[in-house]
Each structure stands twice: as C-alpha cells, then as structure tokens.
Design a protein around this motif. Structure first.
Motif, mmCIF file in Angstrom:
data_model
loop_
_atom_site.group_PDB
_atom_site.id
_atom_site.type_symbol
_atom_site.label_atom_id
_atom_site.label_comp_id
_atom_site.label_asym_id
_atom_site.label_seq_id
_atom_site.Cartn_x
_atom_site.Cartn_y
_atom_site.Cartn_z
ATOM 1 N N HIS A 150 24.088 18.523 40.700
ATOM 2 C CA HIS A 150 24.710 19.744 40.186
ATOM 3 C C HIS A 150 25.683 19.394 39.064
ATOM 4 O O HIS A 150 26.498 18.480 39.201
ATOM 5 C CB HIS A 150 25.451 20.465 41.323
ATOM 6 C CG HIS A 150 25.762 21.898 41.008
ATOM 7 N ND1 HIS A 150 26.713 22.259 40.072
ATOM 8 C CD2 HIS A 150 25.260 23.065 41.498
ATOM 9 C CE1 HIS A 150 26.776 23.576 40.010
ATOM 10 N NE2 HIS A 150 25.899 24.086 40.851
ATOM 11 N N PRO A 151 25.618 20.107 37.930
ATOM 12 C CA PRO A 151 26.496 19.748 36.803
ATOM 13 C C PRO A 151 27.980 19.861 37.113
ATOM 14 O O PRO A 151 28.794 19.203 36.467
ATOM 15 C CB PRO A 151 26.081 20.732 35.701
ATOM 16 C CG PRO A 151 25.322 21.823 36.389
ATOM 17 C CD PRO A 151 24.690 21.205 37.586
ATOM 18 N N LEU A 152 28.364 20.673 38.113
ATOM 19 C CA LEU A 152 29.776 20.776 38.459
ATOM 20 C C LEU A 152 30.330 19.439 38.926
ATOM 21 O O LEU A 152 31.504 19.133 38.705
ATOM 22 C CB LEU A 152 29.974 21.843 39.543
ATOM 23 C CG LEU A 152 31.413 22.044 40.049
ATOM 24 C CD1 LEU A 152 32.343 22.465 38.912
ATOM 25 C CD2 LEU A 152 31.447 23.074 41.176
ATOM 26 N N ARG A 153 29.491 18.626 39.562
ATOM 27 C CA ARG A 153 29.961 17.321 40.039
ATOM 28 C C ARG A 153 30.472 16.470 38.873
ATOM 29 O O ARG A 153 31.520 15.832 38.955
ATOM 30 C CB ARG A 153 28.845 16.581 40.769
ATOM 31 C CG ARG A 153 28.659 17.021 42.199
ATOM 32 C CD ARG A 153 27.864 15.983 42.981
ATOM 33 N NE ARG A 153 27.687 16.400 44.353
ATOM 34 C CZ ARG A 153 28.568 16.163 45.309
ATOM 35 N NH1 ARG A 153 29.690 15.539 45.025
ATOM 36 N NH2 ARG A 153 28.335 16.560 46.547
ATOM 37 N N GLY A 154 29.706 16.447 37.799
ATOM 38 C CA GLY A 154 30.117 15.662 36.649
ATOM 39 C C GLY A 154 31.405 16.173 36.038
ATOM 40 O O GLY A 154 32.263 15.398 35.614
ATOM 41 N N THR A 155 31.562 17.497 36.013
ATOM 42 C CA THR A 155 32.789 18.079 35.461
ATOM 43 C C THR A 155 33.994 17.690 36.306
ATOM 44 O O THR A 155 35.028 17.264 35.782
ATOM 45 C CB THR A 155 32.664 19.607 35.403
ATOM 46 O OG1 THR A 155 31.557 19.950 34.560
ATOM 47 C CG2 THR A 155 33.926 20.237 34.850
ATOM 48 N N LEU A 156 33.876 17.837 37.618
ATOM 49 C CA LEU A 156 35.000 17.497 38.491
ATOM 50 C C LEU A 156 35.307 16.007 38.426
ATOM 51 O O LEU A 156 36.474 15.598 38.465
ATOM 52 C CB LEU A 156 34.693 17.917 39.935
ATOM 53 C CG LEU A 156 34.517 19.426 40.164
ATOM 54 C CD1 LEU A 156 34.197 19.707 41.630
ATOM 55 C CD2 LEU A 156 35.770 20.193 39.753
ATOM 56 N N ALA A 157 34.253 15.200 38.305
ATOM 57 C CA ALA A 157 34.475 13.753 38.236
ATOM 58 C C ALA A 157 35.199 13.353 36.958
ATOM 59 O O ALA A 157 35.861 12.308 36.918
ATOM 60 C CB ALA A 157 33.143 13.014 38.336
#
Length: 856
Positions: A150-157
């Motif tokens: 999920h692209p949100l994972r990369g954003t939060l990371a």
C-alpha cells in the motif's frame, strides 16, 4: 492511554511539530478518539479537519480542500485557482505558521488508506517540515487495509521517526464487553460473539432496544432503517450512496426527515449536513439496495451536486459512473482528469480520463484526439504503459483521419516512446522514423526537434553512441533555434548518457546538472530520465558503489513526483545493486515491490525480474526456470544488451549450476555477440567469463572487456576480487574468489552459504573437488524435518517473533531485515497458515508448537 499520548504530543509541539499515526480496524474507535481529543483541547487548539473518501477514484488533495474550506483566505484561493502542487503546499505551511494564530494548529487527516497520490505527497511534504513548526498532525488509517504494497506505508515510512508516534487501537476485551452488556441488560457472551471487541459494533448492538441482537451489522442498521417512515427512509438511502457527509444543499430542504433519521439512530449530524455514524453502516445500507435503486439515487445526487459551486469534479465522476450517465462521465471525467493532473495525481488523472475515454466516440474528432492524448500522457506518468500505448494508437487513427501532419507526427513520436517501454524496440524505431518522415514535410518546428531527439534516444539505448550524439546535437540545435528548452533538455539527456556509456566520466556530472535544470523548469519526465540514466549508466560500467547513492536519489525523486513507471523500473535497478552487494533479502523485497505494480510486461519489469531470477536460480528455487523464461521472452525483443545481458547471465548460471555447462556457455555466447557488437565492456566481460569456463572465449576478446574480467581471464583472480570489492560488486568478488586457492574458495563458499545460495554452493563444492581440493567445507546441514506448515526458516523465525507480540519494526530490528521485507514474510506466513490476521497466526503457532524448520 491514547488520549494522554495525543495530549502529550500537543504539548510537545510547542518545541516543534509532531505527528500521531492512529491505526486500527474499521470501527475500532479512531474517529471517536480524535473527535473527543479535539473536544477536550477546547480553546488550546485550532483543529483543521480533512478526510479521504472511498470514491471510485479518490479526490485529488481531498483533505486539503476540506481544510481550505475551513480556513478560507490564501489557502482556499490557491486551491480554487488550481495552482501547482508546490504553491498549494506552501500556502498550507503559511497557514500553519501564520503569526495571527493564537491557538496551536491540530491537523487531522482521517482515513488516509483511501488517500490519492497527491494527498500522500502532501502528507510526506508536511511531515518532513512540521518539526520546524508548532503544530500537531494526526493521521488515521485502517491498518487491516494497508498491506505491504500500500502506498501509504511508504509515505509513513518517509516521515522523521523522531517526531512520529504510533497509536494502535486494540479491540475491547471480553471482560469489558461483558461488563457493558450487563449494564444494558444483554448477554455479554452473545454480544462478544457477534461483535468481537469492535467498539462500534458493540455500541450499536447494545443500542438495539433490548431485542435479540441481529446477526450482522447490516441487519442492525437495516432494522433501524425499516422502522423509519418511507420518506425518511428514502433520504437515508440517498445519503448512503455518498461516501462522505451529505451537505445541507442535498438534505437541507427536508429538516423534518433529517430529524427522523437522526432520532431513529440511522444518521448523525456532520458539519452542515448529515452522515452515517460509520462507513461500515453506510456501506451496509448501500449494499442492501438493488442496482437500479442505487443508480437512481446516484443520478439524484449528481443533479444536486451539479447545482453547487466549487464541487470537486472527482465526486461528480463518481456519481456519474454509478448512475450510468455516459454524457456526465465524459464531461466531468475530462475536468476531473485535468484537475488531478495539475495536482500531480497521475494515477487518479489517468483513472478519470480512462472513464471519459470509454465514451470518447460521442465527441467530434478534434476533441476526441485531445482526450485520448491527455489520457495517454497521464497513464504513461502513472505507470500504465499499455493503456497509454492503446490510447495513442486510437489518437493516431483520429489524427490521420483529420489529415493533421503535426498531430500525426507527434503521436507517432509518442508511440515510439511507449513501444520502447513495452519492450518492442523494432516497433519503436519504425514509429520514430515515421514521425520524422511526416514532420519533415512541413516547416521545422518543436515536434520535429523532439522527433529527432527521440531518434537520438533510441540510438543511445542501442549503444550507437556516436550516432546518438550527432542526432541529439541536431535536435538540440533546432530546439535552441526555436527557443524550445524542453526539447533541448531532452536531447541533452541523450547526449550525456551516450558520453557516459562510452567512458566519459565527466558526463555523470553533466547528467546531474541537466536534472537540476529540468526539475527547476518543471519538466519532471526529463528530470527523472536524467537521474535514471545516471544510475543505470554507472551500473553498466560496473560501478555499483557509485550507482547505489545515485539510485537512492533517483528513487526519492521519482517517488516524490509520483512517476510510477520510473519507480517500478528503479526498484528493479536497486534490486540489481543489492544482488551485487549480497543483500539478497532486500533485493527480493525490491523485486517483489516492483512486480506488484500495474505494469506487468516490458522494460519496466525487466530489472526486477532479472534480479529475482538470478537469486532464485542460485538458491535452487523451483520457480527459477519459469522466471528465467519470462525474463528471456521479454528481453529478447528489445535487442538491447542492458536487457539481454542480465537475462543471458542469469540463465547461463542456472544451466551451469544444474549440470549443463555446455548449455551455459552457449547461452552466454548468445549474449556475448550482442555485447561485443554494442562495444559494452562490462557485459562483454561478464558474458565472456561464462564462455571461458568451457574454454570457448575468443583470444582477441581481452581488449573489449572491463579490467576485472580481463584479470580473471589472465588468472589474476585476487586482483579481480579486489577491484570488484572496491566497485561494490561483492557477488562478483565471490565469483573471483571461487576461482582462487583453497582459502579463497572457502571464503566464496561461506558467502554463498550465508546468502542461502544452496544450488550455487552445491555446484562450487563439486567443482572444487574436481579441481583436486581436499578440504572442501561442508554445506549447511539440513534440518531433520520440514516445517509442518511449509514455512521457510526465515518465515518460521518471523512467525515466532510475531507470536511473541513484536511489531513489524521490532521484528525487522531483531532479524536485521527491512520493514518491507518483514511485511512480505508476514503476508506469506498468513497465506501458508490460511489465516487472515496476526492474532490468528499466533494462535496457530501456539497450537502446533515449535516445529523443525525447512533446510535453507
């Protein structure tokens, strides 16, 4: 306690901004927590509230538009003007930092799992700068809808860990549910059986009037709906097809019906309108209706929203599509596509244009061509190359029908580019040449200059360096004469890449400078290509140490600009670098990430497939042969050594390790001919070594090879090992050591064993014995039995730590893995165990006890 943590972060934000990430399953209480926290802050904070909605295509910058309506002023004006992304983001920061703000800003972004790519850009942008402000940002999301890809994972990371706190909400305990049920006169065991520990469902069940609890949340809300008078029920169903609140403009004309829905426990007040208490309840009502009824209600909402000013066009497309209103989809889809494109949300823009293009036959030819071209461009930027290519071919038919030389030539040039991305180099060249032929029949213009530059690019990719530089210079000169900076920059990328590939080290700096110039001018595609070519050019020279930081920079840029095709490609490039660096678990994680993206064929996937195939072959994985065939099938039609070379190397090694040395040499020889024709010393050496193993390397090949390979062929394995170590190619170093004395070969075996390269290790042990070595180290001892659930050793380790209650980050730290790799392992563990959650996996683990592991 969650409230206390949020309150602490609000106080700490006086010394610098903070970010709270509130996660949990649907109905766990995320919105309740944040709403109550906002109420408790009172006069201390100024809460700016935005949300993401479950639309067919998410709203571009939806939460920021919600906040803009609250703040008004410059932020709202910038949003309303459709300004560029950087201007909008800067206006938001100004809003947070404004000197007139006496109360601490608290920015709430709800349901980020539904965020569009522009919103994710905004979250990353603010998250990386909020430490310099005095504000708190709270981001909520459903953790059960945010998988490893999920692209949100990369954003939060990407957010600075020092300022981020994670708030994970957990279900109510059976004792807590029983206590609440007893107070309401219900059977606690029955309530827990129906609702588990989900607070929303527990609350709704306990509010069910003392009747027997319904079997599902759908029965619960539908019972209440049936109790309403028919007009109120009709209004509630209208609200149910709106994946956000229903504004006063939609329901305001019926205050008595609204009151009946609210008092009946179906709807709740929300801003100036109403909504369902939770998305679960709204979805249950929507799903209960017949398709005809849903379409009718979507049409009503579309009409009501169409009368409002400043409605997000994405919402209009959503309702038009569900209503089956083709004309409305065509009209609003183009507006929404252009709007999303301006916000940098390329995937969402492509989705809107895709919806409109399905009905493009309703348009006159000139407008139809423009729609198809806009769709194609956004699909290309979003990583949907096959869609982009089909749309360009459709546009070409229209342009040819119109007899427009400019349009035909430009469309052919784009077809050339997209055919290359699709792996069809011959078609790319034909289309590129046709583009020049058409455009040379009219006065020289920008389209002709770009068509020349496209030819230069194809020549560079085919390693025809002198021709590429000459054609690129011709394109640049024409572009400069016309004052066309974009085409001039495009040509410069081709020229500098060709120079780098033929050995001019200073060309690397020229590519970096071209990137800066293109980025500052807003030409993100050309800026990205500068960095991509710099990274891959260094790899093709065997400079993995230099390519690694260049690749990280490239990935950061293309990710920030949402250029998904380049992201997919560069993940594969980084997998190749990590393969060379002997970081194979990380390489496989990158490869899997790349291969999970929209593009499934063509150039974008080849680096990831090649790296994955080589690792699987070395490990003796039964999937290796199929992946190798896929790589060969895709690489062959490109005719480019940078695609064919890795494929031939991987297949040659596979054949060698599996007992077919003659086949291995023949496979390498097939690629060697192409490498020598392309005058590519790195691939020439890499393939010649594999031919040399069978004594077949031509004697005059030494001058065409990069130096470490030349050392290998002349017996200087120690010098080659040292050179590869300095260049960052640790796997190449191990290959050189394997050709050395017993001590060196033993070290090479240790590397293979550590990497789990069982098949390569078996071959090398047999080879060393054939060479007469008497002290060949034994391989890893296989476990006495396989894991009962079919888990690999690493997966078994992950399961054990998961069962101990460790988070993904803690597991990653304990096992020295990346968080993304742990995500992949957990997904595989859940699949193999046949369970849906971590808790269920832990339960299975405890039930079956600790079992022996698979061999490495």
């Amino acid at each position: 306690m969650a409230f206390d943590l949020l309150d602490t972060l609000l106080r700490e934000s006086a010394d610098g901004g903070r970010v709270a990430v509130v996660a949990g399953e649907a109905g766990i209480g995320k919105s309740v927590l944040v709403t109550e926290f906002a109420r408790r802050t009172g006069a201390r904070a100024r809460v700016l509230w935005g949300g993401c909605d479950r639309l067919v295509t998410p709203r571009a910058l939806g939460p920021l538009h919600d906040i803009g309506r609250q703040t008004g002023g410059p932020l709202a004006a910038t949003l309303g003007a459709g300004a560029a992304q950087e201007e909008i983001f800067a206006a938001f920061l100004d809003e947070l930092a404004g000197p007139s703000q006496r109360r601490r800003p608290v920015v709430v972004v709800e349901d980020a799992h539904w965020a569009d790519e522009a919103t994710l850009d905004w979250l990353a942008f603010v998250g990386r700068r909020i430490a310099r402000l005095h504000a708190l940002m709270i981001v909520t999301h459903r953790d059960d809808e945010v998988g490893a890809e999920h692209p949100l994972r990369g954003t939060l990371a990407s957010l600075p860990s020092a300022i981020v706190r994670r708030v994970t909400l957990t279900p109510l305990t059976p004792a807590c549910v029983s206590e609440q049920a007893a107070l309401a006169g219900h059977d606690g065991d029955q309530v827990y059986r129906l609702a588990g520990g989900n607070p929303l469902l527990v609350t709704e069940l306990l509010k069910n009037g003392g009747r027997t609890a319904p079997a599902s949340v759908q029965d619960l809300i539908l019972d209440r709906l049936r109790a309403l008078p028919a007009p109120a029920r009709d209004l509630a169903q209208l609200v149910a097809v709106i994946p956000t609140r229903a504004e006063a403009a939609i329901v305001g004309g019926h205050p008595e019906l609204v009151e009946q829905c609210v008092s009946g426990g179906v709807l709740i007040p929300s801003g100036d309108g109403v909504s369902f208490r939770h998305e679960l309840l709204r979805g249950a009502v929507e799903d209960s209706m017949t398709p005809t009824r849903r379409a009718e209600l979507h049409q009503r909402v579309l009409g009501l929203l169409g009368e409002l000013m400043s409605v997000d066009p994405g919402r209009l497309v959503h309702h038009a599509r569900h209503a089956g209103d083709e004309r409305a989809v065509l009209t609003h889809g183009q507006v929404a596509g252009a709007w999303a494109a301006r916000q940098g949300a390329h995937r969402e823009a492509a989705a809107h244009y895709r919806a409109a293009a399905a009905h493009a036959g309703r348009l006159p030819d000139p407008q139809r061509a423009v729609l198809l071209e806009n769709y194609s461009f956004q699909a290309y930027l979003g990583g949907f190359v096959q869609e982009a290519l089909r749309a360009r071919y459709d546009a070409l038919a229209v342009r040819e029908r119109l007899g427009e030389a400019h349009g035909v030539g430009e469309t052919l040039r784009w077809i050339s580019r997209l055919e290359w991305w699709s792996g069809n180099t011959a078609e790319a060249r034909r289309a590129g040449d046709r583009a020049v032929e058409v455009l040379e029949t009219i006065a020289p213009d920008r389209e002709l200059a770009m068509a020349y530059s496209n030819q230069s690019q194809l020549l560079m990719l085919a390693n025809e360096y002198e021709a590429a530089i000459a054609r690129g210079g011709h394109a640049r000169d024409l572009a400069d004469t016309l004052g066309d900076l974009e085409t001039s920059l495009h040509a410069q990328v081709n020229i500098h890449t060709a120079r780098l590939q033929r050995g001019e080290a200073e060309a690397a700096g020229d590519l970096a400078a071209t990137h800066e110039q293109a980025a500052s001018a807003g030409y993100v595609d050309h800026a990205a290509r500068s960095l991509v070519n710099l990274s891959t050019g260094l790899i093709h020279r065997g400079d993995f140490a230099g390519a690694a930081p260049a690749t990280e920079r490239t990935l950061a840029y293309v990710t920030a600009e949402d250029l998904d095709g380049y992201v997919q490609y560069m993940l594969g490039v980084r997998a190749d670098i990590r393969l060379a660096a002997c970081a194979w678990d990380l390489a496989l994680a990158d490869a899997e990430d790349a291969l999970a993206r929209p593009m499934r064929t063509g150039v974008s996937v080849l680096p990831a497939l090649s790296a994955r195939a080589h690792i699987l072959a070395a490990r003796g994985d039964p999937r290796a042969e199929q992946v190798l065939k896929e790589v060969s099938d895709l690489a062959g039609p490109t005719g480019e050594i940078q695609r064919v070379g890795p494929a031939c190397c991987a297949r040659s090694d596979f054949l060698l390790w599996n007992g077919d040395p003659a086949g291995a040499a023949e496979e390498a020889r097939r690629g060697l001919d192409l490498a020598m024709a392309a005058r590519q010393p790195h691939f020439t050496g890499k393939l010649a070594i594999r031919v040399w193993r069978e004594g077949g390397a031509p004697a005059d090949i030494l001058a065409a090879m990069a130096e470490p390979y030349r050392m290998m062929l002349t017996g200087d394995w120690a010098g080659a090992a040292l050179r590869w170590e300095r260049s960052g190619d640790l796997f190449g170093r191990a290959e050189a050591l394997a050709a050395g004395d017993e001590a060196a070969a033993g070290e090479a075996l240790a590397v293979l064993d550590r990497l789990g390269a069982a098949r390569a290790g078996q071959w090398l042990r047999a080879e060393l014995r054939r060479r007469g070595f008497t002290r060949v180290p034994r391989g890893p001892r296989p476990a006495t039995a396989a894991h009962s659930a079919g888990l690999t050793p690493r997966q078994a380790d992950v399961l054990e730590l998961l069962a101990e209650g460790l988070s993904n980050a803690e597991i990653a730290e304990r096992l020295t893995l990346s968080a993304k790799t742990v995500d992949h392992h957990i997904s595989a563990v859940l699949a193999k165990l046949g369970v849906a959650s971590r808790g269920q996996a832990a339960a299975v683990h405890h039930k079956m006890g600790r079992t022996p592991q698979d061999p490495a």
